[in-house]
Motif scaffolding. Structure first.
Motif, PDB file in Angstrom:
ATOM      1  N   ASN A 208     -19.933  -2.789   8.800  1.00 25.19           N
ATOM      2  CA  ASN A 208     -19.491  -2.731   7.409  1.00 25.19           C
ATOM      3  C   ASN A 208     -19.207  -4.127   6.851  1.00 25.19           C
ATOM      4  O   ASN A 208     -18.233  -4.339   6.119  1.00 25.19           O
ATOM      5  N   THR A 209     -20.033  -5.073   7.220  1.00 23.00           N
ATOM      6  CA  THR A 209     -19.884  -6.430   6.708  1.00 23.00           C
ATOM      7  C   THR A 209     -20.304  -6.494   5.242  1.00 23.00           C
ATOM      8  O   THR A 209     -21.052  -5.659   4.750  1.00 23.00           O
ATOM      9  N   THR A 210     -19.813  -7.501   4.576  1.00 22.63           N
ATOM     10  CA  THR A 210     -20.198  -7.815   3.211  1.00 22.63           C
ATOM     11  C   THR A 210     -21.063  -9.069   3.275  1.00 22.63           C
ATOM     12  O   THR A 210     -20.703 -10.026   3.952  1.00 22.63           O
ATOM     13  N   SER A 211     -22.202  -9.071   2.588  1.00 24.18           N
ATOM     14  CA  SER A 211     -23.124 -10.188   2.741  1.00 24.18           C
ATOM     15  C   SER A 211     -23.698 -10.668   1.415  1.00 24.18           C
ATOM     16  O   SER A 211     -23.902  -9.887   0.495  1.00 24.18           O
ATOM     17  N   ILE A 212     -23.946 -11.978   1.375  1.00 27.56           N
ATOM     18  CA  ILE A 212     -24.785 -12.567   0.338  1.00 27.56           C
ATOM     19  C   ILE A 212     -25.984 -13.164   1.059  1.00 27.56           C
ATOM     20  O   ILE A 212     -25.819 -13.943   2.005  1.00 27.56           O
ATOM     21  N   ILE A 213     -27.172 -12.788   0.628  1.00 28.99           N
ATOM     22  CA  ILE A 213     -28.406 -13.198   1.300  1.00 28.99           C
ATOM     23  C   ILE A 213     -29.246 -14.020   0.340  1.00 28.99           C
ATOM     24  O   ILE A 213     -29.714 -13.513  -0.679  1.00 28.99           O
ATOM     25  N   ILE A 214     -29.411 -15.298   0.652  1.00 32.26           N
ATOM     26  CA  ILE A 214     -30.276 -16.180  -0.129  1.00 32.26           C
ATOM     27  C   ILE A 214     -31.675 -16.098   0.457  1.00 32.26           C
ATOM     28  O   ILE A 214     -31.858 -16.315   1.667  1.00 32.26           O
ATOM     29  N   THR A 215     -32.664 -15.782  -0.352  1.00 34.43           N
ATOM     30  CA  THR A 215     -34.011 -15.654   0.206  1.00 34.43           C
ATOM     31  C   THR A 215     -35.082 -15.826  -0.858  1.00 34.43           C
ATOM     32  O   THR A 215     -34.845 -15.626  -2.048  1.00 34.43           O
ATOM     33  N   HIS A 216     -36.272 -16.234  -0.391  1.00 39.60           N
ATOM     34  CA  HIS A 216     -37.492 -16.193  -1.197  1.00 39.60           C
ATOM     35  C   HIS A 216     -38.398 -15.047  -0.719  1.00 39.60           C
ATOM     36  O   HIS A 216     -39.446 -14.802  -1.300  1.00 39.60           O
ATOM     37  N   ASP A 217     -37.986 -14.403   0.362  1.00 36.32           N
ATOM     38  CA  ASP A 217     -38.779 -13.381   1.032  1.00 36.32           C
ATOM     39  C   ASP A 217     -38.521 -12.032   0.372  1.00 36.32           C
ATOM     40  O   ASP A 217     -37.476 -11.404   0.588  1.00 36.32           O
ATOM     41  N   MET A 218     -39.472 -11.565  -0.444  1.00 40.31           N
ATOM     42  CA  MET A 218     -39.247 -10.342  -1.191  1.00 40.31           C
ATOM     43  C   MET A 218     -39.220  -9.104  -0.294  1.00 40.31           C
ATOM     44  O   MET A 218     -38.583  -8.104  -0.623  1.00 40.31           O
ATOM     45  N   ALA A 219     -39.912  -9.160   0.847  1.00 37.64           N
ATOM     46  CA  ALA A 219     -39.832  -8.049   1.795  1.00 37.64           C
ATOM     47  C   ALA A 219     -38.418  -7.938   2.359  1.00 37.64           C
ATOM     48  O   ALA A 219     -37.877  -6.840   2.513  1.00 37.64           O
ATOM     49  N   CYS A 220     -37.808  -9.084   2.645  1.00 38.36           N
ATOM     50  CA  CYS A 220     -36.416  -9.114   3.110  1.00 38.36           C
ATOM     51  C   CYS A 220     -35.492  -8.592   2.022  1.00 38.36           C
ATOM     52  O   CYS A 220     -34.590  -7.784   2.284  1.00 38.36           O
ATOM     53  N   ALA A 221     -35.714  -9.025   0.794  1.00 34.19           N
ATOM     54  CA  ALA A 221     -34.883  -8.581  -0.327  1.00 34.19           C
ATOM     55  C   ALA A 221     -34.965  -7.076  -0.510  1.00 34.19           C
ATOM     56  O   ALA A 221     -33.948  -6.394  -0.696  1.00 34.19           O
ATOM     57  N   LYS A 222     -36.167  -6.541  -0.444  1.00 30.83           N
ATOM     58  CA  LYS A 222     -36.364  -5.109  -0.664  1.00 30.83           C
ATOM     59  C   LYS A 222     -35.670  -4.285   0.413  1.00 30.83           C
ATOM     60  O   LYS A 222     -35.077  -3.239   0.134  1.00 30.83           O
ATOM     61  N   LEU A 223     -35.711  -4.767   1.650  1.00 32.26           N
ATOM     62  CA  LEU A 223     -35.146  -4.016   2.767  1.00 32.26           C
ATOM     63  C   LEU A 223     -33.627  -4.099   2.807  1.00 32.26           C
ATOM     64  O   LEU A 223     -32.951  -3.110   3.116  1.00 32.26           O
ATOM     65  N   THR A 224     -33.060  -5.253   2.484  1.00 33.98           N
ATOM     66  CA  THR A 224     -31.630  -5.481   2.729  1.00 33.98           C
ATOM     67  C   THR A 224     -30.729  -5.300   1.516  1.00 33.98           C
ATOM     68  O   THR A 224     -29.532  -5.040   1.672  1.00 33.98           O
ATOM     69  N   ALA A 225     -31.274  -5.430   0.318  1.00 38.52           N
ATOM     70  CA  ALA A 225     -30.410  -5.546  -0.861  1.00 38.52           C
ATOM     71  C   ALA A 225     -29.853  -4.218  -1.351  1.00 38.52           C
ATOM     72  O   ALA A 225     -30.601  -3.265  -1.586  1.00 38.52           O
ATOM     73  N   ASP A 226     -28.536  -4.157  -1.534  1.00 40.85           N
ATOM     74  CA  ASP A 226     -27.933  -3.105  -2.341  1.00 40.85           C
ATOM     75  C   ASP A 226     -28.067  -3.480  -3.813  1.00 40.85           C
ATOM     76  O   ASP A 226     -28.191  -2.611  -4.678  1.00 40.85           O
ATOM     77  N   ARG A 227     -28.045  -4.784  -4.066  1.00 41.06           N
ATOM     78  CA  ARG A 227     -28.164  -5.306  -5.424  1.00 41.06           C
ATOM     79  C   ARG A 227     -28.801  -6.687  -5.360  1.00 41.06           C
ATOM     80  O   ARG A 227     -28.599  -7.421  -4.390  1.00 41.06           O
ATOM     81  N   ILE A 228     -29.570  -7.025  -6.365  1.00 42.14           N
ATOM     82  CA  ILE A 228     -30.214  -8.335  -6.443  1.00 42.14           C
ATOM     83  C   ILE A 228     -29.742  -9.043  -7.701  1.00 42.14           C
ATOM     84  O   ILE A 228     -29.645  -8.432  -8.774  1.00 42.14           O
ATOM     85  N   VAL A 229     -29.417 -10.335  -7.571  1.00 42.47           N
ATOM     86  CA  VAL A 229     -29.127 -11.164  -8.746  1.00 42.47           C
ATOM     87  C   VAL A 229     -30.117 -12.323  -8.747  1.00 42.47           C
ATOM     88  O   VAL A 229     -30.544 -12.788  -7.687  1.00 42.47           O
ATOM     89  N   ILE A 230     -30.496 -12.760  -9.937  1.00 43.98           N
ATOM     90  CA  ILE A 230     -31.483 -13.833 -10.068  1.00 43.98           C
ATOM     91  C   ILE A 230     -30.876 -14.984 -10.862  1.00 43.98           C
ATOM     92  O   ILE A 230     -30.409 -14.793 -11.996  1.00 43.98           O
ATOM     93  N   LEU A 231     -30.885 -16.169 -10.262  1.00 46.84           N
ATOM     94  CA  LEU A 231     -30.373 -17.376 -10.912  1.00 46.84           C
ATOM     95  C   LEU A 231     -31.470 -18.041 -11.732  1.00 46.84           C
ATOM     96  O   LEU A 231     -32.609 -18.179 -11.281  1.00 46.84           O
ATOM     97  N   LYS A 232     -31.114 -18.479 -12.920  1.00 48.02           N
ATOM     98  CA  LYS A 232     -32.029 -19.248 -13.764  1.00 48.02           C
ATOM     99  C   LYS A 232     -31.206 -20.179 -14.645  1.00 48.02           C
ATOM    100  O   LYS A 232     -30.236 -19.742 -15.273  1.00 48.02           O
ATOM    101  N   ASP A 233     -31.586 -21.445 -14.667  1.00 49.34           N
ATOM    102  CA  ASP A 233     -30.900 -22.432 -15.507  1.00 49.34           C
ATOM    103  C   ASP A 233     -29.396 -22.458 -15.258  1.00 49.34           C
ATOM    104  O   ASP A 233     -28.591 -22.599 -16.188  1.00 49.34           O
ATOM    105  N   GLY A 234     -29.009 -22.308 -13.993  1.00 47.69           N
ATOM    106  CA  GLY A 234     -27.612 -22.477 -13.611  1.00 47.69           C
ATOM    107  C   GLY A 234     -26.702 -21.296 -13.842  1.00 47.69           C
ATOM    108  O   GLY A 234     -25.490 -21.394 -13.641  1.00 47.69           O
ATOM    109  N   VAL A 235     -27.254 -20.153 -14.277  1.00 48.43           N
ATOM    110  CA  VAL A 235     -26.451 -18.944 -14.465  1.00 48.43           C
ATOM    111  C   VAL A 235     -27.210 -17.739 -13.918  1.00 48.43           C
ATOM    112  O   VAL A 235     -28.402 -17.836 -13.631  1.00 48.43           O
TER     113      VAL A 235
END
Length: 258
Positions: A208-235
């Motif tokens: 039951n860990t809480t995680s933030i996962i930084i990735t460029h790997d969309m397969a990893c994102a699709k498998l692991t993410a409960d939620r995805i956030v996208i950074l652009k221009d510093g926000v």
């Protein structure tokens, strides 16, 4: 314009205070190189949040600010309800023991065996354990990442995927409540990347860990993410589930999913 999608969060989780809460986070490197320009992000207990963004968008800087590896210029960072930016070194170290950080390059000690890498970390933070207890913890954590047979190997004898697993074992041995993953599958082949992604998912389910996962790997994102956030221009430009963002009306957001 930001596309902040209202993602459904389970009621019980929504009622809890965030385990990580970032408000108005700013960080620049020199007057002419602002990176973070007011990042706001909340992460609840047991949630895996994937952070996407182009190279140089500040993804890794954000999680390094959470543990004080990079000093924020302005803003608020609360972890376990405590303000990180107001802490002295001793207070920060107490928080860091509860947070695991998986570095992009694994960051193993090359002159130490796998066992020594793990023992060094454990003995540094759990000084009350005797030798037998240390050995038990090492074996258990190696079994949890499927590499008990590598206990006496040197990092140079390990493949990239094995080094990543050992680095993850070193993170897990302190039983962290939060794990921050910095590009956990970078440089790995497709099969090994999926194995690491599945391991991340299993760790969350088991502990039951809480995680933030930084990735460029969309397969990893699709498998692991409960939620995805996208950074652009510093926000944070957009957030939502994988499916929601994949079908976004924002062409730039959809470009990550092509």
């Amino acid at each position: 314009m930001q596309e902040l999608i209202n993602l459904e969060i389970p009621v019980a989780q929504h009622l809890q205070a965030p385990i990580i809460e970032i408000k108005g986070l700013f960080k620049a490197f020199g007057k002419n190189n602002p990176i973070l320009k007011g990042v706001n992000l909340s992460v609840h207990k047991g949630e895996d949040v994937v952070v996407l963004g182009k190279s140089g968008s500040g993804k890794s800087i954000t999680i390094k600010c959470i543990v004080g590896l990079v000093q924020a210029d302005k803003g608020e960072i609360k972890v376990f309800g405590q303000e990180i930016l107001d802490m002295n070194t001793g207070q920060l170290n107490e928080i860091r023991v509860r947070i695991g950080f998986l570095f992009q390059n694994s960051a193993l000690y090359d002159s130490m065996t796998v066992r020594q890498n793990l023992a060094f970390t454990l003995q540094r933070h759990a000084k009350d354990l005797n030798d037998e207890e240390v050995e038990k913890e090492i074996i258990e954590v190696l079994e949890s990442v499927g590499l008990a047979e590598a206990i006496h190997k040197m990092p140079s004898e390990l493949s990239g995927g094995m080094r990543k697993r050992i680095a993850l074992a070193r993170t897990l041995i302190l039983k962290p409540e939060i794990i921050l993953y910095d590009e956990p599958t970078t440089g790995l082949d497709t099969i090994t990347s999926r194995e690491i992604s599945e391991l991340i998912l299993n760790i969350k389910k088991k502990n039951n860990t809480t995680s933030i996962i930084i990735t460029h790997d969309m397969a990893c994102a699709k498998l692991t993410a409960d939620r995805i956030v996208i950074l652009k221009d510093g926000v944070i430009h957009a957030e939502g589930s994988y499916t929601e963002l994949e079908n976004s009306k924002d062409e730039w957001v959809r470009s990550f999913f092509i």
